[in-house]
Design an enzyme around this catalytic site. Structure first.
Site, mmCIF file in Angstrom:
data_model
loop_
_atom_site.group_PDB
_atom_site.id
_atom_site.type_symbol
_atom_site.label_atom_id
_atom_site.label_comp_id
_atom_site.label_asym_id
_atom_site.label_seq_id
_atom_site.Cartn_x
_atom_site.Cartn_y
_atom_site.Cartn_z
ATOM 1 N N HIS A 28 0.897 -1.078 0.246
ATOM 2 C CA HIS A 28 0.217 -0.031 -0.662
ATOM 3 C C HIS A 28 0.834 1.539 -0.135
ATOM 4 C CE1 HIS A 28 -3.296 -1.989 1.541
ATOM 5 N NE2 HIS A 28 -2.936 -1.989 0.922
ATOM 6 N N HIS A 57 -9.952 -4.124 -6.868
ATOM 7 C CA HIS A 57 -9.067 -5.135 -7.465
ATOM 8 C C HIS A 57 -9.147 -6.516 -7.258
ATOM 9 C CE1 HIS A 57 -5.215 -2.937 -5.844
ATOM 10 N NE2 HIS A 57 -5.388 -3.570 -5.476
ATOM 11 N N ASN A 58 -9.846 -6.593 -5.682
ATOM 12 C CA ASN A 58 -9.591 -7.223 -5.361
ATOM 13 C C ASN A 58 -11.424 -7.799 -4.790
ATOM 14 O OD1 ASN A 58 -7.382 -7.859 -5.172
ATOM 15 N ND2 ASN A 58 -7.056 -8.040 -3.120
ATOM 16 N N HIS A 99 -3.855 -4.848 -12.746
ATOM 17 C CA HIS A 99 -4.197 -4.668 -11.929
ATOM 18 C C HIS A 99 -2.327 -3.454 -11.475
ATOM 19 C CE1 HIS A 99 -2.273 -6.802 -9.517
ATOM 20 N NE2 HIS A 99 -2.401 -6.537 -8.108
#
Lengths: 516, 143
Positions: free
Chosen positions: A239, A364-365, A439
């Site tokens: 992150h 993206h999850n 992604h």
């Protein structure tokens, strides 16, 4: 040291033992070798097919080129593409995007759509622990010249404004349980109501930052406890918040539509649903273990445990997953406001006067019920994207009105030393990949290897030499996330562009990065 | 934990994993826990002043399931109480039940250097097997 030399040096350290010469291809040979032989065949320039064997219901399809394939062949990710093809009700293909790498259950970069009307399943392993991990991009009216001497100040201000690191908390004060339920039900709009951002931000967020299927009564007490004090926090691992600049424009019309101009300053935020999401996944993996026995489901990997979408277990999972997804959108929305305020406090003026505005937010999850055409008929499918991004084309109803003429922005961050891309979805994405694309760059080196390769190096100084000011809470994170741990994002995006799944719109270059 | 646990870190591309051998099943659970915390933080600097009793009940759970639940429980203790655990004593281990006394110290960012965030223990490639009298444990974590 220039970027090329920096990258080559790290690659030399990790590749000599396998290939001898530190070429890019050698770098892509890192990883654990699968003990399952795969008869994967190239079917077009950028598409490889894994034939249906054993219990696979459909073949696998991998988007890659000759440069990326050696790494993909060399690790267990193809096993995982084959494993996903065992899911009940899977439609057409078990898909993998070019950033594919070894994950758990699904490969990272995996896409699978199942048909609920044909017993199709939903699998928490196809979403992952960090439910609705995603990326958002903020544009500004500033140019690189405006902030050239302020990059360090801006990065430090972002680092102070947004709590980051393992278990980070306390961005906006601890919520009560009732308020947390509002967060889980309302998503990003909860944050806007509380003064973090504007309605315009919601227009530019996938699903307007809220999945309506959310039902907090299906979220367990542990997940709720973990969620109380983490809204507005970045977390750790990959992150980041990145201050960047648009350094190349590929598609003038789309760039203009998205409000992105050459040399324009941007902010990118990558985070997810934090501990609440992890706990929802943990809790429902246990539910799915029982469901697998109850519905007599046979799977090659226990992490793929699942239940029919239409079963009580499937519905409960999707309702809880939606709560975590909404939490993630609220989280990114709060961080956006904190980051914008930090920028305004350093430069003077307001968020409005600096032209700060959200370009788009993608997840993206996720597993989502979406309408797709299958054999000439429109069907509702459960599309799992595990490290893959929605990429809807021009004209699609789910693309915001202001962007509908060009298509949905797709945000593809690279590693912290190179570039990131903004792309746009195409019609081919709808017909080939259930409206999905890559992604990110995708890891190429294990975290262990990255730490060893970084030992004794001054990564902060080296990145600074490349023009990137980096701040991180943990030294380990910086080592694990160093640039050569990743594939070259340009190679990955080029495959999507060549395959016609997406078009490149602009390229971004990092100036300042904060990591957990 | 007086000694650093002996385990092998698995070269997983996206995440982290560990592999270890233990003379008996009780030790397998204790070592897996110690190794997981060692991946997260250097245990040398972690004290043992805070004690907790952990109990996991899971009807119909097999050994692999119990291993994931055990590690998940300990991660929850870390996340919810900010407790870095360093010593694990499994006092009861039978079908569907684990009881353990665990000790550690509250996480202090000034003294403890966290290495890696572990989000979860996964079922992917998981093994809790006995071969020739030795227990082998393999766990991949989401990190």
């Amino acid at each position: 040291m220039g970027w090329g030399a920096f990258r080559a040096q790290f690659r030399r350290a990790v590749c000599l033992s396998t290939e001898g010469t530190p070429t890019r291809q050698a770098a892509y040979c890192e990883g654990i070798v699968s003990d399952r032989p795969h008869d994967i065949r190239q079917v077009s320039d950028c598409v490889w097919e894994l034939p249906r064997t054993g219990g696979m219901h459909v073949p696998g399809r991998v988007y890659a080129d000759e440069r990326l394939m050696p790494h993909i062949r060399g690790e267990k990710s193809l096993d995982q593409v084959a494993n996903v093809a065992h899911l009940g009700g899977i439609v057409r293909y078990s898909l993998a995007m070019p950033d594919i790498h070894w994950g758990y259950g699904f490969p990272i970069g995996g896409v699978a759509a199942t048909d609920p009307s044909a017993g199709g399943v939903v699998s928490p392993g196809g979403v992952g622990y960090d439910i609705n991990c995603g990326v958002r991009l903020i544009a500004s009216g500033l140019t690189h010249e405006d902030i050239r001497d302020r990059v360090a100040d801006l990065t430090k201000a972002l680092f102070r404004a947004v709590p980051c690191g393992v278990g980070s908390s306390g961005a906006i004060g601890k919520l009560g349980k009732s308020e947390l339920k509002d967060v889980m039900s309302e998503g990003a709009s909860w944050a806007v109501k509380k003064g973090f951002g504007t309605d315009a931000d919601l227009d530019h967020t996938e699903e307007r930052g809220c999945l309506s299927a959310a039902d907090p009564s299906h979220v367990g007490p542990r997940a709720i406890k973990r969620g109380l004090d983490q809204v507005g926090t970045l977390g750790s691992g990959n992150h980041f918040i990145e201050l960047g600049v648009v350094d190349k424009i590929f598609d003038e019309r789309a760039a203009k539509t998205f409000g992105l101009t050459e040399n324009g300053v941007t902010l990118m935020i990558h985070s997810g649903s934090r501990g609440l999401g992890y706990q929802v996944c943990d809790d429902y993996l246990e539910v799915m273990q029982d469901a697998v026995r109850k519905y007599d489901i046979r799977l090659p990997d226990r992490q793929l445990s699942c239940a029919p979408v239409e079963s009580p277990e499937g519905k409960r999972y999707l309702a809880a997953m939606a709560c975590a997804a909404n939490y993630a959108w609220a989280n990114r929305q709060v961080m956006t406001a904190l980051a914008q305020r930090a920028v305004a406090s350093v430069l003077g003026g307001s968020e409005q006067s600096l032209g700060l505005r959200l370009v788009y937010d993608v997840c993206h999850n996720i597993a989502k019920l979406e309408r797709h055409e299958v054999d000439g008929k429109m069907k509702t499918l459960c599309v799992h994207r595990k490290g893959a991004t929605r990429a809807f084309p021009a004209g699609h109803d789910d693309v915001p009105g202001s962007y509908r003429a060009v298509g949905q922005p797709v945000l593809v961050p690279g590693d912290m030393g190179t570039h990131s891309y903004v792309c746009v979805g195409t019609d081919a994405a709808m017909t080939e990949t259930f409206g999905s694309m890559c992604h990110g760059a995708g890891r190429v080196m294990s975290r262990t290897k990255a730490r060893k390769a970084a030992a004794g190096r001054k990564l902060v100084d080296e990145l600074s030499g490349m023009g990137v000011f980096v701040m991180a809470t943990g030294k380990g994170t910086l080592a694990e996330e160093m640039p050569s741990a990743y594939k070259n994002v340009s190679d990955v995006v080029d495959v999507m562009d060549r395959a016609g799944i997406a078009r490149k719109v602009v390229r971004l270059r990092p100036l300042g990065v904060i990591k957990g | 934990m007086t000694e650093r646990p002996d385990y092998k870190e698995i070269e997983h591309t996206a995440d982290v994993g560990l592999e270890l051998e233990a003379p008996d099943l009780k030790a397998a659970f204790e070592l897996a826990a110690a190794s997981m915390f060692d991946l997260m933080c250097d245990l040398d600097g972690v004290g043992d002043g805070v004690r907790r009793t952990v109990r996991i009940r899971a009807r119909d759970a097999d050994l692999e399931n119990m291993m994931v639940r055990w590690l998940t429980e300990l991660l929850y203790v870390f996340e919810s109480e900010r407790l870095l655990l360093s010593c694990f004593d499994v006092t009861k281990l039978e079908s569907g039940l684990i009881e353990a006394d665990v000790t550690g110290e509250r996480y202090d960012p000034g003294r403890h250097a966290l290495k890696t965030e572990i989000k979860a223990a996964t079922y992917h490639d998981l093994a809790v097997d006995q071969t020739r009298g030795v227990w082998l444990v393999r766990v991949i974590f989401d990190s």
